[in-house]
Scaffold this motif. Structure first.
Motif, PDB file in Angstrom:
ATOM      1  N   VAL A   1       0.873  -1.178   0.000  1.00  0.00           N
ATOM      2  CA  VAL A   1       0.000   0.000   0.000  1.00  0.00           C
ATOM      3  C   VAL A   1       0.905   1.221   0.000  1.00  0.00           C
ATOM      4  N   VAL A   2       0.905   1.934  -1.130  1.00  0.00           N
ATOM      5  CA  VAL A   2       1.941   2.923  -1.422  1.00  0.00           C
ATOM      6  C   VAL A   2       1.445   4.343  -1.221  1.00  0.00           C
ATOM      7  N   HIS A   3       2.150   5.062  -0.350  1.00  0.00           N
ATOM      8  CA  HIS A   3       1.970   6.499  -0.150  1.00  0.00           C
ATOM      9  C   HIS A   3       3.003   7.196  -1.025  1.00  0.00           C
ATOM     10  N   CYS A   4       2.586   8.198  -1.790  1.00  0.00           N
ATOM     11  CA  CYS A   4       3.576   8.941  -2.596  1.00  0.00           C
ATOM     12  C   CYS A   4       3.123  10.389  -2.729  1.00  0.00           C
ATOM     13  N   ARG A   5       3.579  11.214  -1.819  1.00  0.00           N
ATOM     14  CA  ARG A   5       3.201  12.634  -1.832  1.00  0.00           C
ATOM     15  C   ARG A   5       4.346  13.461  -2.405  1.00  0.00           C
ATOM     16  N   GLU A   6       4.048  14.161  -3.491  1.00  0.00           N
ATOM     17  CA  GLU A   6       5.040  14.936  -4.238  1.00  0.00           C
ATOM     18  C   GLU A   6       6.104  14.031  -4.866  1.00  0.00           C
ATOM     19  N   THR A   7       5.806  12.751  -5.009  1.00  0.00           N
ATOM     20  CA  THR A   7       6.813  11.795  -5.494  1.00  0.00           C
ATOM     21  C   THR A   7       6.206  10.743  -6.413  1.00  0.00           C
TER      22      THR A   7
END
Length: 256
Positions: free
Chosen positions: A126-132
Protein backbone atom coordinates in the motif's frame (compact mmCIF):
# COMPACT_ATOMS: atom_id res chain seq x y z
CA UNK A 1 -18.22 -1.38 0.15
CA UNK A 2 -14.69 -1.66 1.49
CA UNK A 3 -12.82 1.32 2.93
CA UNK A 4 -9.36 0.18 1.88
CA UNK A 5 -7.43 2.77 3.91
CA UNK A 6 -8.42 4.15 7.33
CA UNK A 7 -6.39 4.99 10.44
CA UNK A 8 -9.27 4.68 12.91
CA UNK A 9 -6.95 3.32 15.61
CA UNK A 10 -5.59 6.87 16.13
CA UNK A 11 -6.46 9.20 19.02
CA UNK A 12 -8.94 11.08 16.81
CA UNK A 13 -11.44 8.24 17.35
CA UNK A 14 -10.88 7.35 21.01
CA UNK A 15 -14.13 8.91 22.24
CA UNK A 16 -16.64 7.52 19.72
CA UNK A 17 -15.10 4.53 17.99
CA UNK A 18 -18.16 2.30 18.38
CA UNK A 19 -20.36 4.95 16.78
CA UNK A 20 -17.84 5.43 13.95
CA UNK A 21 -17.86 1.72 13.12
CA UNK A 22 -21.66 1.53 13.35
CA UNK A 23 -22.07 4.52 11.02
CA UNK A 24 -19.73 2.85 8.55
CA UNK A 25 -21.82 -0.31 8.58
CA UNK A 26 -25.05 1.69 8.32
CA UNK A 27 -23.62 3.36 5.22
CA UNK A 28 -22.77 0.07 3.51
CA UNK A 29 -19.11 -0.32 4.52
CA UNK A 30 -18.53 -3.97 5.39
CA UNK A 31 -14.76 -3.94 5.82
CA UNK A 32 -12.26 -1.32 7.04
CA UNK A 33 -8.61 -1.90 6.18
CA UNK A 34 -6.02 -0.51 8.60
CA UNK A 35 -2.62 0.62 7.28
CA UNK A 36 0.05 0.84 9.95
CA UNK A 37 2.27 3.90 10.46
CA UNK A 38 5.23 2.73 12.57
CA UNK A 39 6.10 0.83 15.73
CA UNK A 40 4.10 3.22 17.90
CA UNK A 41 0.77 2.35 16.23
CA UNK A 42 0.92 -1.45 16.04
CA UNK A 43 -0.62 -2.16 19.46
CA UNK A 44 -3.63 0.14 19.01
CA UNK A 45 -4.20 -1.19 15.50
CA UNK A 46 -4.17 -4.83 16.62
CA UNK A 47 -6.46 -3.98 19.54
CA UNK A 48 -8.94 -2.64 17.01
CA UNK A 49 -8.80 -5.87 15.04
CA UNK A 50 -9.59 -7.83 18.22
CA UNK A 51 -12.53 -5.57 19.00
CA UNK A 52 -13.98 -5.72 15.48
CA UNK A 53 -12.99 -9.04 13.89
CA UNK A 54 -14.25 -9.51 10.33
CA UNK A 55 -14.60 -5.73 10.00
CA UNK A 56 -11.11 -4.33 10.72
CA UNK A 57 -8.09 -5.84 8.98
CA UNK A 58 -4.54 -4.72 9.86
CA UNK A 59 -1.52 -4.22 7.63
CA UNK A 60 2.10 -3.86 8.73
CA UNK A 61 4.62 -1.37 7.36
CA UNK A 62 6.64 1.78 7.87
CA UNK A 63 5.18 5.08 6.67
CA UNK A 64 7.73 7.24 4.79
CA UNK A 65 7.20 10.16 7.19
CA UNK A 66 8.40 7.85 9.97
CA UNK A 67 11.63 7.04 8.14
CA UNK A 68 14.27 8.69 10.35
CA UNK A 69 17.69 7.78 11.73
CA UNK A 70 16.31 4.61 13.30
CA UNK A 71 14.48 3.38 10.19
CA UNK A 72 16.38 0.10 10.06
CA UNK A 73 15.15 -0.79 13.56
CA UNK A 74 11.62 0.05 12.47
CA UNK A 75 11.96 -2.18 9.41
CA UNK A 76 13.31 -4.98 11.57
CA UNK A 77 10.17 -4.66 13.69
CA UNK A 78 8.00 -4.98 10.57
CA UNK A 79 9.90 -8.10 9.57
CA UNK A 80 9.56 -9.59 13.06
CA UNK A 81 5.79 -9.05 13.07
CA UNK A 82 5.46 -10.73 9.69
CA UNK A 83 7.04 -13.79 11.26
CA UNK A 84 4.51 -13.82 14.11
CA UNK A 85 1.12 -13.56 12.38
CA UNK A 86 -0.74 -12.78 9.19
CA UNK A 87 -1.34 -9.29 7.85
CA UNK A 88 -3.40 -8.15 4.90
CA UNK A 89 -0.62 -6.13 3.22
CA UNK A 90 2.67 -4.31 3.63
CA UNK A 91 1.72 -0.74 4.33
CA UNK A 92 1.48 2.06 4.67
CA UNK A 93 4.85 2.45 2.96
CA UNK A 94 6.18 4.65 0.19
CA UNK A 95 7.80 8.03 -0.32
CA UNK A 96 7.11 11.62 0.70
CA UNK A 97 8.94 14.83 -0.16
CA UNK A 98 6.17 17.17 0.97
CA UNK A 99 7.13 17.51 4.63
CA UNK A 100 10.84 16.77 4.68
CA UNK A 101 13.50 15.94 2.08
CA UNK A 102 16.16 15.00 4.65
CA UNK A 103 15.71 11.23 4.46
CA UNK A 104 15.01 10.74 0.77
CA UNK A 105 17.74 8.12 0.29
CA UNK A 106 16.59 6.28 3.40
CA UNK A 107 12.99 6.39 2.15
CA UNK A 108 14.08 4.66 -1.05
CA UNK A 109 16.01 2.04 0.93
CA UNK A 110 12.94 1.43 3.12
CA UNK A 111 10.76 1.19 0.02
CA UNK A 112 12.89 -1.52 -1.54
CA UNK A 113 13.20 -3.42 1.75
CA UNK A 114 9.42 -3.51 2.13
CA UNK A 115 8.91 -4.53 -1.51
CA UNK A 116 11.20 -7.48 -0.88
CA UNK A 117 9.17 -8.39 2.22
CA UNK A 118 5.98 -8.21 0.14
CA UNK A 119 7.42 -10.57 -2.45
CA UNK A 120 8.69 -12.95 0.22
CA UNK A 121 5.32 -13.11 1.99
CA UNK A 122 3.20 -12.84 -1.17
CA UNK A 123 1.43 -9.69 0.02
CA UNK A 124 0.32 -6.51 -1.75
CA UNK A 125 1.92 -3.17 -0.89
CA UNK A 126 0.00 0.00 0.00
CA UNK A 127 1.94 2.92 -1.42
CA UNK A 128 1.97 6.50 -0.15
CA UNK A 129 3.58 8.94 -2.60
CA UNK A 130 3.20 12.63 -1.83
CA UNK A 131 5.04 14.94 -4.24
CA UNK A 132 6.81 11.80 -5.49
CA UNK A 133 4.45 9.98 -7.84
CA UNK A 134 6.84 9.77 -10.82
CA UNK A 135 9.76 8.75 -8.62
CA UNK A 136 7.61 6.09 -6.97
CA UNK A 137 6.40 4.70 -10.30
CA UNK A 138 10.09 4.31 -11.21
CA UNK A 139 10.76 2.49 -7.91
CA UNK A 140 7.93 0.05 -8.64
CA UNK A 141 9.11 -0.54 -12.21
CA UNK A 142 12.19 -2.28 -10.80
CA UNK A 143 9.87 -5.16 -9.84
CA UNK A 144 7.92 -5.25 -13.11
CA UNK A 145 8.60 -8.92 -13.82
CA UNK A 146 8.41 -10.12 -10.21
CA UNK A 147 4.62 -9.98 -9.74
CA UNK A 148 4.73 -7.22 -7.14
CA UNK A 149 1.19 -5.96 -6.63
CA UNK A 150 -0.53 -3.27 -4.61
CA UNK A 151 -2.25 0.09 -4.66
CA UNK A 152 -1.15 3.69 -5.05
CA UNK A 153 -3.15 5.07 -2.15
CA UNK A 154 -4.70 8.55 -2.42
CA UNK A 155 -4.22 8.72 -6.17
CA UNK A 156 -4.40 12.30 -7.43
CA UNK A 157 -2.17 11.99 -10.48
CA UNK A 158 -2.72 12.51 -14.19
CA UNK A 159 -4.35 10.18 -16.72
CA UNK A 160 -0.88 9.21 -17.97
CA UNK A 161 0.40 8.47 -14.46
CA UNK A 162 -2.71 6.41 -13.75
CA UNK A 163 -2.14 4.45 -16.95
CA UNK A 164 1.48 3.73 -16.02
CA UNK A 165 0.41 2.51 -12.58
CA UNK A 166 -2.37 0.22 -13.79
CA UNK A 167 -0.15 -1.18 -16.56
CA UNK A 168 2.21 -2.27 -13.79
CA UNK A 169 -0.72 -4.24 -12.35
CA UNK A 170 -1.34 -1.83 -9.50
CA UNK A 171 -4.63 -0.39 -8.30
CA UNK A 172 -5.58 3.25 -7.70
CA UNK A 173 -7.04 4.30 -4.35
CA UNK A 174 -9.67 7.02 -4.83
CA UNK A 175 -10.53 9.11 -1.79
CA UNK A 176 -11.75 12.47 -0.61
CA UNK A 177 -9.85 14.51 -3.20
CA UNK A 178 -12.17 12.98 -5.82
CA UNK A 179 -14.99 15.06 -4.31
CA UNK A 180 -13.12 18.38 -4.15
CA UNK A 181 -14.56 20.99 -6.48
CA UNK A 182 -11.14 22.05 -7.76
CA UNK A 183 -9.38 18.72 -7.17
CA UNK A 184 -9.13 18.03 -10.90
CA UNK A 185 -10.13 14.38 -10.58
CA UNK A 186 -13.26 14.93 -12.68
CA UNK A 187 -10.89 15.16 -15.66
CA UNK A 188 -8.92 12.04 -14.68
CA UNK A 189 -11.25 9.40 -13.21
CA UNK A 190 -13.34 8.91 -16.38
CA UNK A 191 -10.16 7.79 -18.20
CA UNK A 192 -8.84 5.34 -15.59
CA UNK A 193 -9.00 1.57 -15.92
CA UNK A 194 -12.15 0.92 -13.89
CA UNK A 195 -10.99 -2.63 -13.17
CA UNK A 196 -8.22 -1.07 -11.05
CA UNK A 197 -10.04 1.52 -8.91
CA UNK A 198 -10.81 1.04 -5.22
CA UNK A 199 -12.30 3.31 -2.58
CA UNK A 200 -10.65 4.69 0.55
CA UNK A 201 -11.12 7.48 3.08
CA UNK A 202 -7.65 7.86 4.68
CA UNK A 203 -9.56 8.66 7.89
CA UNK A 204 -9.12 10.92 9.78
CA UNK A 205 -7.56 12.90 6.91
CA UNK A 206 -8.70 14.18 3.49
CA UNK A 207 -12.37 14.45 4.40
CA UNK A 208 -14.65 14.49 1.33
CA UNK A 209 -17.10 17.25 0.50
CA UNK A 210 -19.40 18.41 2.00
CA UNK A 211 -17.55 17.73 5.29
CA UNK A 212 -14.15 19.23 4.43
CA UNK A 213 -12.37 20.62 7.45
CA UNK A 214 -13.90 18.04 9.80
CA UNK A 215 -12.62 14.61 10.85
CA UNK A 216 -12.93 11.99 8.15
CA UNK A 217 -14.43 8.56 8.91
CA UNK A 218 -15.16 5.32 7.02
CA UNK A 219 -18.90 6.05 6.62
CA UNK A 220 -17.89 8.76 4.14
CA UNK A 221 -16.78 6.04 1.71
CA UNK A 222 -20.33 6.36 0.38
CA UNK A 223 -19.75 10.02 -0.51
CA UNK A 224 -16.65 9.09 -2.50
CA UNK A 225 -18.57 6.28 -4.20
CA UNK A 226 -21.29 8.74 -5.21
CA UNK A 227 -18.79 11.06 -6.87
CA UNK A 228 -16.86 8.25 -8.59
CA UNK A 229 -20.15 6.83 -9.91
CA UNK A 230 -20.91 10.22 -11.42
CA UNK A 231 -17.50 10.44 -13.12
CA UNK A 232 -17.68 6.88 -14.49
CA UNK A 233 -21.35 7.21 -15.48
CA UNK A 234 -22.31 4.15 -13.45
CA UNK A 235 -25.03 3.67 -10.86
CA UNK A 236 -24.05 3.73 -7.19
CA UNK A 237 -24.87 0.00 -7.04
CA UNK A 238 -22.53 -0.66 -9.94
CA UNK A 239 -19.74 1.34 -8.26
CA UNK A 240 -20.28 -0.56 -5.01
CA UNK A 241 -20.04 -3.88 -6.85
CA UNK A 242 -17.09 -2.82 -9.01
CA UNK A 243 -14.88 -1.33 -6.29
CA UNK A 244 -15.68 -4.10 -3.80
CA UNK A 245 -14.77 -6.74 -6.37
CA UNK A 246 -11.55 -4.87 -7.16
CA UNK A 247 -10.63 -4.56 -3.47
CA UNK A 248 -11.35 -8.25 -2.91
CA UNK A 249 -9.20 -9.14 -5.92
CA UNK A 250 -6.26 -7.25 -4.39
CA UNK A 251 -6.63 -7.89 -0.65
CA UNK A 252 -8.81 -11.02 -0.34
CA UNK A 253 -7.98 -13.01 -3.49
CA UNK A 254 -9.31 -16.26 -2.04
CA UNK A 255 -12.66 -14.66 -1.14
CA UNK A 256 -13.94 -13.64 -4.55
Amino acid sequence: MIDTHAHIYLEHFKDDLDEVVKRAQDNGVEKILLPNIDGSTIESMLDLEKKYPDICYPMIGLHPCSVKEDFKKELQLVEEWLGKRNFLAIGEMGTDLYWDKTYWEQQKDAFHFQCELALKHDLPIVVHCRETIDETIDLVKVYKNQNLRGVFHCFTGSVNQGKQITELGFYLGLGGVSTFKNGGMDQVIPHLDRRKVILETDSPYLTPAPHRGKRNEPSYTSLIADKVSEFLNLSIEEIDDLTTANANELFFPTKK
